[in-house]
Scaffold this motif. Sequence first.
Motif, mmCIF file in Angstrom:
data_model
loop_
_atom_site.group_PDB
_atom_site.id
_atom_site.type_symbol
_atom_site.label_atom_id
_atom_site.label_comp_id
_atom_site.label_asym_id
_atom_site.label_seq_id
_atom_site.Cartn_x
_atom_site.Cartn_y
_atom_site.Cartn_z
ATOM 1 N N ARG A 61 0.834 -1.202 0.000
ATOM 2 C CA ARG A 61 0.000 0.000 0.000
ATOM 3 C C ARG A 61 0.873 1.259 0.000
ATOM 4 N N LEU A 62 1.925 1.248 0.799
ATOM 5 C CA LEU A 62 2.830 2.396 0.842
ATOM 6 C C LEU A 62 3.552 2.596 -0.489
ATOM 7 N N GLU A 63 3.935 1.509 -1.140
ATOM 8 C CA GLU A 63 4.556 1.623 -2.457
ATOM 9 C C GLU A 63 3.589 2.226 -3.461
ATOM 10 N N ASP A 64 2.318 1.805 -3.405
ATOM 11 C CA ASP A 64 1.307 2.375 -4.298
ATOM 12 C C ASP A 64 1.132 3.862 -4.033
ATOM 13 N N GLU A 65 1.086 4.240 -2.749
ATOM 14 C CA GLU A 65 0.951 5.657 -2.405
ATOM 15 C C GLU A 65 2.167 6.443 -2.870
ATOM 16 N N GLN A 66 3.338 5.840 -2.765
ATOM 17 C CA GLN A 66 4.560 6.504 -3.215
ATOM 18 C C GLN A 66 4.509 6.740 -4.724
ATOM 19 N N LYS A 67 4.043 5.752 -5.478
ATOM 20 C CA LYS A 67 3.924 5.912 -6.929
ATOM 21 C C LYS A 67 2.907 6.992 -7.271
ATOM 22 N N GLU A 68 1.772 6.999 -6.562
ATOM 23 C CA GLU A 68 0.756 8.023 -6.808
ATOM 24 C C GLU A 68 1.300 9.411 -6.497
ATOM 25 N N PHE A 69 2.059 9.528 -5.428
ATOM 26 C CA PHE A 69 2.629 10.816 -5.054
ATOM 27 C C PHE A 69 3.652 11.270 -6.088
ATOM 28 N N ALA A 70 4.478 10.340 -6.578
ATOM 29 C CA ALA A 70 5.456 10.682 -7.611
ATOM 30 C C ALA A 70 4.739 11.148 -8.873
ATOM 31 N N THR A 71 3.630 10.496 -9.224
ATOM 32 C CA THR A 71 2.845 10.914 -10.380
ATOM 33 C C THR A 71 2.271 12.306 -10.153
ATOM 34 N N PHE A 72 1.772 12.564 -8.939
ATOM 35 C CA PHE A 72 1.248 13.881 -8.599
ATOM 36 C C PHE A 72 2.330 14.945 -8.744
ATOM 37 N N LEU A 73 3.535 14.658 -8.233
ATOM 38 C CA LEU A 73 4.625 15.618 -8.339
ATOM 39 C C LEU A 73 4.992 15.877 -9.795
ATOM 40 N N ASP A 74 4.974 14.846 -10.627
ATOM 41 C CA ASP A 74 5.254 15.034 -12.048
ATOM 42 C C ASP A 74 4.219 15.946 -12.695
ATOM 43 N N ARG A 75 2.947 15.723 -12.358
ATOM 44 C CA ARG A 75 1.899 16.592 -12.912
ATOM 45 C C ARG A 75 2.063 18.024 -12.422
ATOM 46 N N LEU A 76 2.418 18.188 -11.163
ATOM 47 C CA LEU A 76 2.623 19.516 -10.589
ATOM 48 C C LEU A 76 3.788 20.224 -11.270
ATOM 49 N N ARG A 77 4.888 19.508 -11.471
ATOM 50 C CA ARG A 77 6.052 20.095 -12.156
ATOM 51 C C ARG A 77 5.702 20.459 -13.593
ATOM 52 N N PHE A 78 4.960 19.592 -14.260
ATOM 53 C CA PHE A 78 4.566 19.877 -15.633
ATOM 54 C C PHE A 78 3.691 21.121 -15.692
ATOM 55 N N ALA A 79 2.737 21.244 -14.760
ATOM 56 C CA ALA A 79 1.856 22.411 -14.738
ATOM 57 C C ALA A 79 2.656 23.689 -14.499
ATOM 58 N N ARG A 80 3.617 23.628 -13.592
ATOM 59 C CA ARG A 80 4.463 24.799 -13.328
ATOM 60 C C ARG A 80 5.284 25.157 -14.563
ATOM 61 N N ASP A 81 5.890 24.161 -15.182
ATOM 62 C CA ASP A 81 6.680 24.412 -16.390
ATOM 63 C C ASP A 81 5.815 24.971 -17.508
ATOM 64 N N LYS A 82 4.619 24.432 -17.664
ATOM 65 C CA LYS A 82 3.715 24.905 -18.713
ATOM 66 C C LYS A 82 3.308 26.348 -18.455
ATOM 67 N N ALA A 83 3.010 26.690 -17.203
ATOM 68 C CA ALA A 83 2.634 28.065 -16.872
ATOM 69 C C ALA A 83 3.784 29.025 -17.164
ATOM 70 N N GLU A 84 5.001 28.632 -16.800
ATOM 71 C CA GLU A 84 6.165 29.475 -17.085
ATOM 72 C C GLU A 84 6.373 29.626 -18.586
ATOM 73 N N PHE A 85 6.231 28.548 -19.326
ATOM 74 C CA PHE A 85 6.416 28.611 -20.771
ATOM 75 C C PHE A 85 5.321 29.450 -21.423
ATOM 76 N N ASP A 86 4.075 29.260 -20.994
ATOM 77 C CA ASP A 86 2.976 30.051 -21.555
ATOM 78 C C ASP A 86 3.178 31.537 -21.284
ATOM 79 N N ALA A 87 3.660 31.888 -20.081
ATOM 80 C CA ALA A 87 3.937 33.292 -19.772
ATOM 81 C C ALA A 87 5.044 33.825 -20.661
#
Length: 108
Positions: A61-87
């Motif tokens: 269960r902890l490994e699954d949560e870790q994978k989900e969190f890593a996926t969340f962080l990737d989406r967050l980083r992508f959103a930040r990068d996209k916002a910076e690029f769009d600006a």
Amino acid sequence: MGCGWHQRRAMAQTGTGYGGSEPERHHAPWSGWGGCRGRAEAMPLSGNRAFDEYRADTLRRLEDEQKEFATFLDRLRFARDKAEFDAFVEERRRPPAPSEPAADAPPA
């Protein structure tokens, strides 16, 4: 819960996230009894089957949560990068502001 080295390496190789190559010495003997194999299968059995099953389920269960969190962080980083690029793109598309004449210059 793995050491994360393999996850970062896979992300770097597939281009799915931020990662980088690390030296192979991540398998150092001081990394614990399981090395980077943090899974329940790599753990020695305690002799108590109920506890071993509970531990394996909890670690899974902890490994699954870790994978989900890593996926969340990737989406967050992508959103930040996209916002910076769009600006950046929006700033480049704006026409330059007209320059104002200097205050000391005589009117023409």
